[in-house]
Design an enzyme around this catalytic site. Structure first.
Site, short mmCIF file in Angstrom:
data_model
loop_
_atom_site.label_atom_id
_atom_site.label_comp_id
_atom_site.label_asym_id
_atom_site.label_seq_id
_atom_site.Cartn_x
_atom_site.Cartn_y
_atom_site.Cartn_z
N PRO A 2 0.80 -1.21 0.00
CA PRO A 2 0.00 0.00 0.00
C PRO A 2 0.85 1.29 0.00
CG PRO A 2 -0.74 -1.55 1.68
CD PRO A 2 0.60 -2.01 1.21
N GLU A 3 0.32 2.31 -0.64
CA GLU A 3 0.99 3.60 -0.71
C GLU A 3 0.26 4.60 0.18
OE1 GLU A 3 1.63 4.61 -4.82
OE2 GLU A 3 2.46 2.65 -5.30
N HIS A 91 -1.89 -15.61 7.86
CA HIS A 91 -1.16 -14.36 7.62
C HIS A 91 -1.70 -13.20 8.43
CE1 HIS A 91 0.80 -16.61 4.52
NE2 HIS A 91 -0.25 -16.62 3.71
N ARG A 109 3.25 -11.39 2.87
CA ARG A 109 4.69 -11.46 2.55
C ARG A 109 5.59 -11.14 3.74
NH1 ARG A 109 5.10 -8.54 -3.41
NH2 ARG A 109 3.30 -9.57 -4.35
#
Length: 275
Positions: A2-3, A91, A109
């Protein structure tokens, strides 16, 4: 990803729920993230009231009276509110439990981070992850003149200069491609060659692109959801070039081109964005 728009959308979501409430329990299920989650963090903040939720660049900041939790969502992370009885998914690596709400950090990740800055260690702005960050794009001081001055003399490509984050924060890979298209600047152009006039177009394009992303709740390419578990709608509404290789440019119909810069995909129109 995400930005900045995704992180700010998440911040706005948790900022309406967390502040003013005592964190009943903070639980870490998987400490192996980009940097190990401090082993004593649960004991350090459980039972303390959240003072505020802020953002600096792509970092979420959950403030307590004695320090700040620094959270980065990595490449594919999200922080979402869940129901009291919702099972933890694979996760989901950390959990914030309040009397009235529950949040889970999801990071497939494990490129994200959950760190702690104690007030006794000095100003938060001096933290190693925050100290070198550039100006916020919506800061009134982010002007064409500021951008032109800080690009002066730089030989690296303008897209790489934007991604570095030490001039202006939050213009990540997706929105850099979109803003450069809007400003009609080729992403391979040397940063120091950008004139003041083009800096005017670029500063305005950065603000407009990020503003539209905030308005639409950010972008969802693969995993991102906001604090309520909803995906962002930027791509469906606004995206002009990103992930549109070989599709016609919406302005001139020239096929959008994809190149790789610094191991990141860049998309642009070779006709509208000539060097």
């Amino acid at each position: 990803m995400p930005e900045l728009p995704e992180v700010e959308t998440t911040r706005r979501g948790i900022a309406t729920i967390m502040p003013g409430h005592v964190l009943k329990q903070f639980v870490v299920y998987e400490p192996r993230m980009r940097w190990p989650v401090p082993s004593d963090l649960g004991r350090n903040i459980s039972g303390h009231e959240v003072q505020s939720c802020e953002r600096r660049g792509k970092y979420l900041l959950i403030n307590f009276a004695h320090g700040t939790q620094i959270i980065h969502l990595g490449m594919s992370g999200s922080l979402r509110r869940v129901t009291p009885d919702e099972p933890r998914r694979k996760h989901d690596h950390a959990e914030w439990i309040f009397d009235h709400a529950r949040f889970l950090l999801h990071d497939p990740r494990r490129f994200g981070a959950i760190l702690w800055h104690d007030n006794a260690d000095g100003p938060l702005a001096a933290h190693i992850l925050l100290a070198r960050l550039g100006i916020e794009p919506f800061d009134p001081l982010f002007t064409p003149g500021y951008l032109h001055e800080h690009l002066r003399g730089k030989t690296l490509a303008i897209k790489q200069a934007l991604l570095a984050g030490n001039i202006v924060v939050g213009v990540g890979n997706i929105y850099a491609s979109e803003a450069l298209f809007r400003a009609r600047i080729n992403p391979r152009t040397a940063a120091g060659a950008i004139s003041l006039e083009r800096c005017r177009r670029l500063a305005a394009a950065i603000r407009q692109t990020l503003g539209e992303a905030l308005e639409s709740g950010g972008s969802t390419l693969r995993d991102y959801v906001n604090a309520t578990g909803q995906p962002g709608a930027y791509f469906e509404v606004y995206a002009a070039v990103y992930e549109k290789a070989n599709q016609p440019c919406g302005i001139c119909a020239t096929p959008i081109k994809r190149i790789v810069q610094g191991q990141r995909a860049t998309y642009y129109c070779p006709k509208c964005q000539r060097r």
